[in-house]
Each structure stands twice: as structure tokens, then as C-alpha cells.
Design a protein around this motif. Structure first.
Motif, PDB file in Angstrom:
ATOM      1  N   UNK A  34       0.822  -1.206   0.000  1.00  0.00           N
ATOM      2  CA  UNK A  34       0.000   0.000   0.000  1.00  0.00           C
ATOM      3  C   UNK A  34       0.857   1.257   0.000  1.00  0.00           C
ATOM      4  N   UNK A  35       1.914   1.255   0.803  1.00  0.00           N
ATOM      5  CA  UNK A  35       2.781   2.435   0.880  1.00  0.00           C
ATOM      6  C   UNK A  35       3.638   2.595  -0.378  1.00  0.00           C
ATOM      7  N   UNK A  36       4.078   1.490  -0.969  1.00  0.00           N
ATOM      8  CA  UNK A  36       4.854   1.568  -2.203  1.00  0.00           C
ATOM      9  C   UNK A  36       3.971   2.032  -3.364  1.00  0.00           C
ATOM     10  N   UNK A  37       2.764   1.518  -3.444  1.00  0.00           N
ATOM     11  CA  UNK A  37       1.852   1.939  -4.504  1.00  0.00           C
ATOM     12  C   UNK A  37       1.486   3.415  -4.368  1.00  0.00           C
ATOM     13  N   UNK A  38       1.385   3.890  -3.120  1.00  0.00           N
ATOM     14  CA  UNK A  38       1.076   5.300  -2.888  1.00  0.00           C
ATOM     15  C   UNK A  38       2.184   6.218  -3.390  1.00  0.00           C
ATOM     16  N   UNK A  39       3.404   5.687  -3.477  1.00  0.00           N
ATOM     17  CA  UNK A  39       4.531   6.454  -4.033  1.00  0.00           C
ATOM     18  C   UNK A  39       4.481   6.505  -5.562  1.00  0.00           C
ATOM     19  N   UNK A  40       3.608   5.690  -6.152  1.00  0.00           N
ATOM     20  CA  UNK A  40       3.557   5.600  -7.611  1.00  0.00           C
ATOM     21  C   UNK A  40       4.460   4.532  -8.167  1.00  0.00           C
ATOM     22  N   UNK A  41       5.028   3.700  -7.282  1.00  0.00           N
ATOM     23  CA  UNK A  41       5.907   2.624  -7.736  1.00  0.00           C
ATOM     24  C   UNK A  41       5.073   1.470  -8.290  1.00  0.00           C
ATOM     25  N   UNK A  42       5.642   0.752  -9.264  1.00  0.00           N
ATOM     26  CA  UNK A  42       4.965  -0.376  -9.885  1.00  0.00           C
ATOM     27  C   UNK A  42       5.622  -1.678  -9.434  1.00  0.00           C
ATOM     28  N   UNK A  43       4.796  -2.681  -9.161  1.00  0.00           N
ATOM     29  CA  UNK A  43       5.335  -3.948  -8.677  1.00  0.00           C
ATOM     30  C   UNK A  43       5.746  -4.848  -9.842  1.00  0.00           C
ATOM     31  N   UNK A  44       6.911  -5.460  -9.696  1.00  0.00           N
ATOM     32  CA  UNK A  44       7.438  -6.413 -10.673  1.00  0.00           C
ATOM     33  C   UNK A  44       7.914  -7.650  -9.911  1.00  0.00           C
ATOM     34  N   UNK A  45       8.475  -8.602 -10.625  1.00  0.00           N
ATOM     35  CA  UNK A  45       9.037  -9.792  -9.976  1.00  0.00           C
ATOM     36  C   UNK A  45      10.223 -10.260 -10.792  1.00  0.00           C
ATOM     37  N   UNK A  46      11.405 -10.236 -10.187  1.00  0.00           N
ATOM     38  CA  UNK A  46      12.635 -10.580 -10.882  1.00  0.00           C
ATOM     39  C   UNK A  46      13.134 -11.951 -10.460  1.00  0.00           C
ATOM     40  N   UNK A  47      13.932 -12.605 -11.293  1.00  0.00           N
ATOM     41  CA  UNK A  47      14.391 -13.963 -10.976  1.00  0.00           C
ATOM     42  C   UNK A  47      15.439 -13.983  -9.863  1.00  0.00           C
ATOM     43  N   UNK A  48      15.419 -15.072  -9.107  1.00  0.00           N
ATOM     44  CA  UNK A  48      16.429 -15.263  -8.073  1.00  0.00           C
ATOM     45  C   UNK A  48      17.712 -15.849  -8.658  1.00  0.00           C
ATOM     46  N   UNK A  49      17.591 -16.618  -9.731  1.00  0.00           N
ATOM     47  CA  UNK A  49      18.748 -17.241 -10.368  1.00  0.00           C
ATOM     48  C   UNK A  49      19.464 -16.217 -11.241  1.00  0.00           C
ATOM     49  N   UNK A  50      20.752 -16.015 -11.001  1.00  0.00           N
ATOM     50  CA  UNK A  50      21.517 -14.953 -11.638  1.00  0.00           C
ATOM     51  C   UNK A  50      22.706 -15.508 -12.428  1.00  0.00           C
ATOM     52  N   UNK A  51      23.018 -14.866 -13.528  1.00  0.00           N
ATOM     53  CA  UNK A  51      24.188 -15.281 -14.315  1.00  0.00           C
ATOM     54  C   UNK A  51      25.445 -14.580 -13.813  1.00  0.00           C
ATOM     55  N   UNK A  52      26.554 -15.299 -13.851  1.00  0.00           N
ATOM     56  CA  UNK A  52      27.830 -14.724 -13.428  1.00  0.00           C
ATOM     57  C   UNK A  52      28.188 -13.523 -14.287  1.00  0.00           C
ATOM     58  N   UNK A  53      27.884 -13.606 -15.591  1.00  0.00           N
ATOM     59  CA  UNK A  53      28.261 -12.533 -16.519  1.00  0.00           C
ATOM     60  C   UNK A  53      27.672 -11.182 -16.107  1.00  0.00           C
ATOM     61  N   UNK A  54      26.436 -11.191 -15.659  1.00  0.00           N
ATOM     62  CA  UNK A  54      25.783  -9.949 -15.266  1.00  0.00           C
ATOM     63  C   UNK A  54      26.473  -9.324 -14.065  1.00  0.00           C
ATOM     64  N   UNK A  55      26.806 -10.148 -13.098  1.00  0.00           N
ATOM     65  CA  UNK A  55      27.435  -9.642 -11.880  1.00  0.00           C
ATOM     66  C   UNK A  55      28.893  -9.246 -12.083  1.00  0.00           C
ATOM     67  N   UNK A  56      29.543  -9.821 -13.083  1.00  0.00           N
ATOM     68  CA  UNK A  56      30.919  -9.428 -13.366  1.00  0.00           C
ATOM     69  C   UNK A  56      30.997  -8.019 -13.936  1.00  0.00           C
ATOM     70  N   UNK A  57      29.910  -7.545 -14.515  1.00  0.00           N
ATOM     71  CA  UNK A  57      29.888  -6.185 -15.070  1.00  0.00           C
ATOM     72  C   UNK A  57      30.084  -5.142 -13.975  1.00  0.00           C
TER      73      UNK A  57
END
Length: 415
Positions: A59-82
Motif C-alpha cells: 500500500x505504501x509503495x503503490x502510494x509512491x507511484x511505484x509499480x510492482x514487478x518480480x525478478x528472478x532469483x537465479x543470476x548469471x555470473x556474466x551480469x554480476x561481473x559487469x
């Protein structure tokens, strides 16, 4: 909800292997089940509390105008090496090779992912500001996982990320989020202080934590009793007994539980992952970022640490698993029609009822009611007759009311 149908088993004694109050009480009351060190399963009572906390946060996040998403927990090494954090966070990040020999990790946080996604969405200054959030599980190797839900290896986290055209706009939104955090903590029944802290691996500048004062906390804080000044000792230039630099009152050293944090990230992640925008003159700039976290599970554990007595938990109204716990001491395993009508009236008013219909000893029912900690307890017995005994959890006295008065009292209590 009928207690006899509830997926729960309370324990006569708390588990001996738990040292923290929240772990002992939550397990004893059947809210959670420990699977391994730092990993807990949420059972129906516990999950209802967790969902209620998340609802307040949403409720408080939506009141800020933020939009809810859902990102993956599994991450690639390449992304984090950046961002060079694959190695930097290797001590706490679960990293492994999958069956295809690709190196992957379980997310400890999501700055890399959201910056990568934003790079494909943000193009113009007209796209800014932008704020998105998620409530997702995080995974961190925590060698000191001994504090129940407060310090875990798998835990829920609300991440809010914002993107801005300049630092000034970011600063304005940062303060709006800080106010929203204050609203969240107040609504769920805890007092949290906004504390200056280091930026850690997120930011070179200062960050802010939200700390609940508790002896169960692991953070050491220096704060003004009036709330005019507060710092984590890791960045504090003042010590216990010094005068407050704002009001002159005496500063005090206390322990606190961190229930939230906010970071000004600058352009650290946007530069390395290409999250840039083009201004009105056609010139490209990296977006200015900030991140904001709250751990719903940690907040749940913190509530227990600061709201309990020697009989059990005392849930604040906004997060209680049920609004009313009815102990029918005459029950034979069924719900009398007159009781069913009262339950319907309460539910029509938006109040949920846990009705103890078990054919068991009165002492067991009353003990479980105190342990579970629902704010309002009703008791019907031979002694009460046609009346209903109403007790508010944490209060020392109870009162007998007629059905009509009891319903009005409870409805008013939750209004």
C-alpha cells in the motif's frame, strides 16, 4: 477458521535449540517450522502475518507511484561481473555451476538485474523518473544465522528501485520513501529510528537504516532520546554520554535491529549496465539510481521481539493472523448455531475469527490463545452463561458482555 482444521501444532515448551525470542515463540506457536539453520517454512498462521505485513508495504509503495514487478532469483555470473560484485560478494552469495557448467548464483540483491532491465526500457528523459519494486526471496550465506527470522539465509525482501534524471530529483524521492518507511513501521506497530550508516557495497556515500531498539539487535547505535540524532557506531563521530549535536541532550548507546535501509546509488550500476537516457538536447546520461529495502520476515521477527510477554506473542492489530480468537470451553467439536451467527456478524464487518472448537482441556485452549497472541480473545463457558468474556491480549483484566455489546466493542477496537 476452525482450530481443529488449522494446519498447526502448538508445543508445550519452546524448542531448546533456539536462542532468540522470536524463533522460540514462533516455532512453539506453530507459525513457522525450522528446516535448517537460517531457513524457515511459514505455516498458515505465520504466512497470514507475513502477508499482512506485505500488504501494508504494498500500500505504501503503490502510494509512491511505484509499480510492482518480480525478478528472478537465479543470476548469471556474466551480469554480476559487469559490476565486479561476483567476486566482491562471493563470501555471502551462493554460487555454483549448473549441469551445463554455466556459473550462476542465487540473488543476494537485485541492483544488477533491475539496471539491466531498465537499460532496455529507459531511453528518453521523458521516461524518468521511474520506480519499481518487488517482494522476493533473497539468499545469503550467513554464518551467524542464530536469530530466527531476523537473520536468515533465505528470507523475503521488498526491493524498491528508482531511476532519475539528476541527483536533485533522486534526493526528493529518497525523502518521500523515508517518510513511507516511517508509515510502514508505525502501521505494523514498531518504533523505528532513521539512522545514518555506511553505504557498504552499494554506495560510497552514507546510507540510512531504520532501526528498532531491542536488546536482541546486533547493531550498536548512538542516538538522542528525543529522536533528534542517530548514527550507527560504524560511522558515528560521537559516543555514549556526549551531548547531542542537535539539541544538546545526552546521547545514549543502544542495540538495534535493522528493519529497513535506503541507499543513494548514484550512477554506479547504470553506467556499467547501460541504463542511460537522452536529454532534451540529445545528449546521453546515465540514470541516477537509488535502492530501498525492507525485510518482511525480519520485520515479523522484530515485532515478536518487542511485543511479547511471558505467556506468548502480542500481535499488533494490523498484522495479527486473525482478529478474534474464540475459546469455546464447552465445545464438543462442533460450532453451536448461535455462535455461528456471531462469527458471521464479525466476518461481515471484515473481522476474521479463529474458533477453537477442539474437544480439549480449557487450560490448553487458554494457554494456546495467549501463546498465539491474537489481540482479542473471546471465552464462552458454563461460567459465562449467555454472556461472552472479552479479553484484550496484554491487558490484565477481562469483562463479561452481552453478544450485542461484545460485537460492538470488537468492531470499535478494529475501526
Amino acid at each position: 477458521m476452525l482450530f481443529s482444521k488449522l494446519f498447526v501444532k502448538t508445543l508445550r515448551q519452546p524448542p531448546k535449540d533456539e536462542t532468540s525470542v522470536n524463533a522460540r515463540l514462533l516455532e512453539q506457536a506453530g507459525f513457522v517450522k525450522k528446516m535448517m539453520s537460517g531457513v524457515y517454512a511459514y505455516l498458515p498462521l505465520g504466512y497470514r502475518v507475513l502477508q499482512n505485513i506485505m500488504s501494508v508495504i504494498r500500500e505504501e509503495m503503490n502510494a509512491l507511484g511505484a509499480q510492482e514487478i518480480y525478478m528472478p532469483a537465479l543470476q548469471s555470473k556474466e551480469l554480476w561481473e559487469k559490476t565486479n560484485r561476483w567476486k566482491e560478494l562471493s563470501d555471502i552469495m551462493y554460487q555454483f555451476s549448473d549441469h551445463s557448467k554455466r556459473e550462476v548464483g542465487l540473488a543476494t540483491t537485485h541492483e544488477e538485474v533491475i539496471a539491466y532491465i531498465a537499460a532496455n526500457i529507459i531511453g528518453s528523459y521523458r521516461d524518468l523518473p521511474m520506480a519499481v519494486y518487488q517482494i522476493q526471496d533473497k539468499f545469503r550465506y550467513e554464518p551467524r544465522a542464530k536469530s530466527g527470522l531476523i537473520r536468515g539465509r533465505e528470507f523475503s525482501m521488498k526491493d524498491l528501485y528508482s531511476f532519475h534524471a539528476d541527483q536533485n530529483d533522486c534526493d526528493i524521492f529518497y525523502e518521500r520513501v523515508a517518510k513511507a518507511y516511517g508509515n510502514i513501521f508505525s502501521r505494523v506497530g514498531v518504533t523505528a529510528y532513521k539512522i545514518e550508516a555506511s553505504g557498504g557495497s552499494f554506495s560510497k556515500s552514507f546510507s540510512h537504516e531504520f532501526q528498532v531498539i531491542s536488546d536482541a539487535g546486533e547493531d550498536k547505535l548512538i542516538l538522542c532520546p528525543k529522536g533528534d540524532f542517530a548514527q550507527n557506531v560504524e560511522v558515528a563521530k560521537h559516543k555514549d554520554g556526549d551531548p547531542c549535536p542537535v539539541c544538546g541532550d545526552t546521547l545514549t548507546a543502544v542495540k538495534g535491529i535493522e528493519v529497513g535501509n535506503i541507499f543513494k546509488l548514484g550512477t554506479k550500476f547504470s553506467e556499467k549496465l547501460g541504463a542511460s537516457y537522452v536529454d532534451s538536447q540529445g545528449k546521453a546520461h546515465p540514470a541516477v539510481m537509488a535502492s530501498y529495502g525492507i525485510g518482511p520476515g525480519r520485520l515479523m521477527g522484530t515485532i515478536v521481539e518487542v511485543s511479547h510477554d511471558d505467556r506468548g506473542m502480542i500481535w499488533p492489530r494490523a498484522v495479527t493472523p486473525y482478529h478474534v480468537h474464540w475459546c469455546d470451553l464447552l465445545s464438543d467439536g462442533t460450532v453451536p448455531p448461535k455462535h455461528a451467527k456471531i462469527i458471521n456478524r464479525l466476518e461481515e464487518s471484515g473481522l476474521s475469527v479463529l474458533y477453537d472448537d477442539r474437544d480439549g482441556a480449557p487450560g490448553v485452549k487458554l494457554h494456546d490463545a495467549d501463546l498465539i497472541g491474537i489481540p482479542v480473545r473471546l471465552v464462552t463457558s458454563k461460567k459465562t452463561g449467555d454472556m461472552i468474556e472479552v479479553t484484550y491480549r496484554g491487558a490484565s483484566q477481562s469483562a463479561l458482555h452481552s453478544v450485542e455489546t461484545a460485537v460492538k466493542e470488537i468492531t470499535k477496537f478494529y475501526a
